[in-house]
Design a protein around this motif. Structure first.
Motif, PDB file in Angstrom:
ATOM      1  N   LYS A  54       0.839  -1.185   0.000  1.00 53.15           N
ATOM      2  CA  LYS A  54       0.000   0.000   0.000  1.00 53.15           C
ATOM      3  C   LYS A  54       0.871   1.231   0.000  1.00 53.15           C
ATOM      4  N   ARG A  55       0.783   1.911  -1.104  1.00 56.62           N
ATOM      5  CA  ARG A  55       1.640   3.079  -1.274  1.00 56.62           C
ATOM      6  C   ARG A  55       1.386   4.123  -0.212  1.00 56.62           C
ATOM      7  N   ILE A  56       0.124   4.260   0.176  1.00 53.61           N
ATOM      8  CA  ILE A  56      -0.196   5.353   1.086  1.00 53.61           C
ATOM      9  C   ILE A  56       0.582   5.253   2.381  1.00 53.61           C
ATOM     10  N   GLN A  57       0.890   4.040   2.776  1.00 55.41           N
ATOM     11  CA  GLN A  57       1.567   3.933   4.053  1.00 55.41           C
ATOM     12  C   GLN A  57       2.951   4.551   3.993  1.00 55.41           C
ATOM     13  N   TRP A  69       3.634   7.285   2.248  1.00 56.36           N
ATOM     14  CA  TRP A  69       3.421   8.721   2.430  1.00 56.36           C
ATOM     15  C   TRP A  69       3.211   9.020   3.914  1.00 56.36           C
ATOM     16  N   LEU A  70       2.416   8.216   4.495  1.00 54.91           N
ATOM     17  CA  LEU A  70       2.054   8.486   5.873  1.00 54.91           C
ATOM     18  C   LEU A  70       3.181   8.155   6.830  1.00 54.91           C
ATOM     19  N   MET A  71       3.966   7.202   6.457  1.00 54.17           N
ATOM     20  CA  MET A  71       5.061   6.818   7.333  1.00 54.17           C
ATOM     21  C   MET A  71       6.148   7.873   7.408  1.00 54.17           C
ATOM     22  N   GLN A 109       0.427   1.300 -10.332  1.00 57.39           N
ATOM     23  CA  GLN A 109       0.603   2.734 -10.547  1.00 57.39           C
ATOM     24  C   GLN A 109       0.973   3.422  -9.247  1.00 57.39           C
ATOM     25  N   SER A 162       2.053   7.508  -7.879  1.00 56.74           N
ATOM     26  CA  SER A 162       2.114   8.915  -8.288  1.00 56.74           C
ATOM     27  C   SER A 162       3.088   9.712  -7.439  1.00 56.74           C
ATOM     28  N   THR A 218       2.071  12.724  -3.158  1.00 55.62           N
ATOM     29  CA  THR A 218       0.842  13.389  -3.586  1.00 55.62           C
ATOM     30  C   THR A 218       0.197  14.171  -2.441  1.00 55.62           C
TER      31      THR A 218
END
Lengths: 189, 203
Positions: free
Chosen positions: A2-5, A7-9, A61, A63, A82
């Protein structure tokens, strides 16, 4: 993954590591076995862009936002998630590249690879041609720029909205046939 | 970075303050949980050290004490972030949603919880973690709260966080340790309860 992690990490990562400021060699890989020097940045016009890059690789994908400033002998590229979290900053001045890697995300191309792709997109082909291996060519054709190897195979394909002119064109798509990734580029300006 | 998202998530209670005499932290606290829902439009400018132009974005957001934060960036590209104490979800354009759950990243959510506690006006936590400078204008119409982190982890990330408000929170300025600066301005505040449609935004 999960890419979001990633960013959040950043909040955690920032606690654990300090920024790495280090000079890197002004060179790039064109294929797994072919490495060339990057041209020294030289711009006869001011260039600025903010882009949303969407990488497609192995069916996934990811971003990234890039901010680009170019003027005279200096090129700066900032990569942001992002959500606006700073991932890296590259300053290429004269013959020295300084990279500040804030957060490394393995799903994204390296900062140096992004720099290379940007330079292939915006520098005049005359600045690249002397540095390419024998038999390789960088060709502008209408709304396209192609890097072709000595066997006449396309290595990199860059698309633009405009035909070549004296103004630096903003790319809309970069496809790397050897490394197998593609970058869709949306200008944010 | 958009640390402000975290701030916004945990700031619902700070959107309202009294218009009385010199504002105190206690007064801020007393007003903190009166309004369960706040909506606002936002503009954000992210200034990166050494770069000529800021990264500019706009959108709208809803903060609900019960449902969490819904943050919708409209320009320069569509991005939606939903966040509560159990999960965070990000959607970019037409791409599939990306979700992270608290039980998958307990460290992250622990950090969020820390900030949440701070900005939910837990005075003890606030004073423990930040050097505070709360002031208001001569006519007490506006107030400013400067938060300077005193200890890790916050002092590894922020130089200071400045909040400015009147009846509502109007502006957040984040000065971070990379010498970047983020300015978020909120306008067109509304505090009506969530509609049924709005509740679904948090799903």
């Amino acid at each position: 993954m999960k890419r979001i992690q990633y960013w959040l990490m950043c909040f955690i990562t920032l606690l654990l590591c300090s920024c790495a400021n280090k000079p890197i060699s002004p060179e790039t890989w064109l294929t797994k076995g072919v490495k060339v020097n990057l041209p020294a940045p030289h711009f006869d016009q001011v260039y600025h862009d903010q882009q949303l890059l969407t990488f497609s690789y192995n069916g996934q994908q990811h971003s990234l936002i890039t901010m680009i400033d170019a003027q005279n002998d200096a090129l700066s590229v900032v990569g942001l998630s992002t959500l606006g979290i700073r991932l890296f900053k590259i300053d290429y001045y004269g013959k020295v590249i300084t990279t500040e890697q804030n957060i490394f995300i393995k799903e994204l191309p390296s900062a140096s690879q992004i720099l290379s792709d940007i330079m292939f997109s915006i520098l005049p082909i005359e600045q690249w041609q002397p540095l390419l291996p024998k038999g390789w060519q960088l060709i502008d054709t209408n709304e396209q720029r192609l890097l072709i190897n000595e066997q006449q195979q396309t290595v990199i394909e860059i698309k633009y909205r405009q035909p070549p002119s004296s103004q630096i064109r903003k790319p809309t798509n970069i496809k790397h046939y050897i490394f197998g990734y593609q970058i869709a580029i949306s200008s944010m300006e | 970075m958009k640390n402000f998202l975290i701030l916004c998530f945990i700031l619902p209670s700070i959107f309202f303050v009294s218009n009385g005499q010199a504002i105190t932290l206690d007064e801020l606290q007393q007003k903190f949980s009166q309004y369960p829902v706040t909506r606002a439009n936002f503009t954000q400018d992210r200034y990166i050290q050494g770069m000529n132009k800021p990264l500019h974005s706009t959108g709208r957001m809803i903060i609900s004490q019960h449902h969490g934060l819904w943050w919708q960036q409209l320009t320069p590209f569509a991005l939606t972030l939903k966040m509560n104490d159990q999960r965070m979800q990000q959607i970019i354009g037409q791409q599939p949603p990306q979700i992270i759950r608290a039980d998958e990243q307990p460290q992250l959510f622990q950090f969020n919880t820390l900030l949440a506690a701070i900005f939910n006006a837990d005075k003890i936590t606030l004073e423990k973690n930040f050097q505070l400078n709360l002031s208001d204008s001569d006519n007490a119409q506006k107030w400013q709260l400067i938060l300077i982190p005193k200890m890790a982890p916050l002092n590894k990330i922020f130089h200071k966080i400045t909040l400015i408000g009147d009846q509502y929170l109007l502006q957040i300025t984040i000065d971070d340790k990379q010498n970047d600066k983020t300015l978020i301005v909120f306008t067109d505040h509304q505090t009506l309860p969530l509609t049924e449609n709005e509740k679904h935004l948090f799903d």
